[in-house]
Design a protein around this motif. Structure first.
Motif, short mmCIF file in Angstrom:
data_model
loop_
_atom_site.label_atom_id
_atom_site.label_comp_id
_atom_site.label_asym_id
_atom_site.label_seq_id
_atom_site.Cartn_x
_atom_site.Cartn_y
_atom_site.Cartn_z
N ILE A 1 0.84 -1.21 0.00
CA ILE A 1 0.00 0.00 0.00
C ILE A 1 0.87 1.25 0.00
O ILE A 1 0.61 2.21 -0.73
CB ILE A 1 -0.96 -0.02 1.21
CG1 ILE A 1 -2.06 -1.06 0.98
CG2 ILE A 1 -1.56 1.35 1.46
CD1 ILE A 1 -2.88 -1.38 2.21
N ALA A 2 1.93 1.22 0.80
CA ALA A 2 2.84 2.37 0.84
C ALA A 2 3.56 2.53 -0.50
O ALA A 2 3.76 3.66 -0.98
CB ALA A 2 3.85 2.19 1.97
N ALA A 3 3.93 1.42 -1.12
CA ALA A 3 4.69 1.47 -2.37
C ALA A 3 3.88 2.08 -3.51
O ALA A 3 4.42 2.85 -4.32
CB ALA A 3 5.16 0.08 -2.75
N VAL A 4 2.59 1.74 -3.59
CA VAL A 4 1.77 2.25 -4.69
C VAL A 4 0.93 3.46 -4.27
O VAL A 4 0.12 3.96 -5.05
CB VAL A 4 0.85 1.15 -5.25
CG1 VAL A 4 1.67 -0.03 -5.74
CG2 VAL A 4 -0.18 0.69 -4.22
N ASP A 5 1.16 3.90 -3.02
CA ASP A 5 0.44 5.06 -2.48
C ASP A 5 -1.08 4.86 -2.58
O ASP A 5 -1.82 5.74 -3.03
CB ASP A 5 0.86 6.34 -3.21
CG ASP A 5 0.41 7.60 -2.47
OD1 ASP A 5 0.22 7.52 -1.24
OD2 ASP A 5 0.23 8.64 -3.13
#
Length: 476
Positions: free
Chosen positions: A176-180
């Motif tokens: 989730i953090a990686a793809v915002d």
């Protein structure tokens, strides 16, 4: 009448942990949940794992991001295994008929329908993250309330479930953090409202019904998307310019170069989960053992693709320079029925069992002098033996025997005629020969001069049926 006073000063022999180390005597003296209450909780956990398996499997094919495609394959398998374990446990607890296929609450069904219908990768990730967190929290509560001795078998199963759910939560946090990715406030409120109306994931809370179920994305029934998607690292999706099998089985090429070609064959196996997920998603009503075994095979095939990825990295090669196509999964998913797709896969797998199949690939890997290649092919071979047995268990009985199943698979496979010329004429690919660039990169990383014979390899799949033991294009 007052309760009896526990025996004071009771100790185990010489201080050895009591009760097989499950808990202290003080904890064991407290009452826990009844069998009926335990079964109700366990059925909710089972339903949750079943729905998460369904969601993850149904989203493999059309998910473009490779790392998510492989993760969904892994997580679907874990959910299938936990669902199977819970089915066994419920059956042990005076519970015939089991009622495991019943929906615990319409609002809980709608909650998972919402996640299944999430319209984007980001919303799917956030929905899965919420569901796994709710599951993790609820299992933890159950572990605190059930009796540690009388319900030890359930606690053991759920201890492993907790561990793997925690791992999945950590993965989704990072993804989730990686793809915002972000969950819209309205959708979050819809999901929470459905959970509350269902009485919570465990069903112990007071149901807060307020009329019709507050559906959002699931107002329309889910439509499975059979079209494979890939992220931008995958290019030239219809390329059939390098016949990997013809190179591998030729006696004129060295084992080390063949090992590099086998890594292409491994990473190309990402098309197998794309195809198999379609079979599972479009084949309802089977025994749970079928879905568990198919989930295992889907996960194995995703692992094989990652083995290829790892092998390329180990040899200093950028795998994106190869053309990892979707020709196989795309055509099977759009031109064959689910039964035909499974029969084709079975036919191919049986062809891998003779000495010229997976054994040969392992021998080449060992001969290559690359230890990692031997490891990869050793386990790839073992997995494919298992897969051939899965097919024999679930497919052969439907056709009245092995010979009939093989004949049907061959017939289905023959429906998929070579499209080499068609896709070229439609401008979808030029069938570029990507092999020299990949081979040259591997030689440079190893500090070796390219072999002119290997560098000049240029055989394509033109006019070849996609059949592994006839030199064709297949993920296996």
């Amino acid at each position: 009448m007052s309760p009896p006073k526990p025996l004071e000063g009771y100790t185990s022999y010489k201080g050895i942990p009591p009760l097989a180390g499950l808990c202290s005597m003080a904890d064991a003296l407290k009452p826990g949940l009844s069998v009926e209450e335990c079964v109700r909780w366990l059925k909710r956990f089972h339903y949750t794992f079943v729905r998460l398996h369904q969601i993850l499997t149904a989203r493999i094919t059309a998910e473009p991001i490779y790392e998510l495609k492989t993760a969904f394959s892994h997580h679907a398998y874990l959910c299938a295994e936990h669902a199977a374990a819970l089915r066994t446990r419920v059956a042990e607890m005076r519970e015939p008929p089991l009622g495991l296929d019943e929906v615990p609450h319409p609002a809980l069904e709608a909650f998972f329908d919402e996640i299944l219908n999430a319209p984007s990768t980001g919303e799917l990730l956030t929905g899965l993250r919420l569901a796994f967190q709710m599951l993790d929290d609820t299992i933890t509560v159950y572990q605190l309330h059930t009796h540690p001795l009388t319900d030890a078998p359930s606690k053991r199963l759920l201890r492993f479930a907790n561990m793997e759910v925690d791992d999945m939560i950590a993965f989704y946090d990072s993804a989730i953090a990686a793809v915002d990715a972000k969950m819209t406030p309205d959708w979050y409120l819809t999901l929470i409202a459905l959970l509350r109306e269902s009485g919570g994931l465990d069903g112990t809370q007071e149901s807060q019904s307020s009329g019709p179920l507050p559906r959002g994305y699931s107002k329309k029934p889910f439509q499975y998307d059979p079209i494979p998607q890939r992220d931008e690292r995958f290019t030239d999706h219809w390329n059939q310019g390098v016949n990997a099998e013809a190179f591998l089985y030729s006696e004129q090429y060295p084992a080390k170069a063949k090992a590099l070609m086998m890594l292409f064959k491994r990473i190309r196996e990402i098309d197998v989960p794309e195809m198999m997920a379609s079979v599972v998603a479009q084949t309802p009503g089977k025994q749970w053992g079928y879905y568990r075994d198919m989930a295992r095979q889907i996960w194995d095939e995703a692992r094989h693709a990652m083995m290829g990825e790892v092998g390329f990295v180990a040899l200093g090669v950028d795998w994106t320079q190869a053309r990892v196509t979707w020709n196989w999964s795309y055509r099977l998913n759009t031109e064959c029925t689910p039964a035909e797709r499974h029969a084709v896969l079975f036919f191919i797998e049986q062809g891998l069992m003779p000495k010229t199949g997976k054994r040969y690939e392992y021998e080449v890997a060992h001969e290559s002098g690359i230890p990692l290649m031997a490891t990869i092919q050793d386990f790839d071979w073992a997995d494919e033996v298992l897969h051939s047995q899965i097919g024999r268990q679930w497919l052969v009985p439907e056709y009245g025997g092995l010979a009939a199943a093989m004949k049907y698979g061959d017939q289905c496979w023959s429906k998929i005629l070579s499209n080499w010329t068609t896709v070229r004429d439609q401008g979808l690919t030029k069938h570029d020969n990507w092999w020299p660039a990949v081979y040259a990169q591997a030689c440079a990383a190893a500090g070796e001069e390219p072999d002119p014979l290997v560098m000049g390899y240029a055989e394509t799949y033109e006019a070849k049926r996609a059949d592994v033991h006839r030199g064709g294009l297949v993920g296996e």
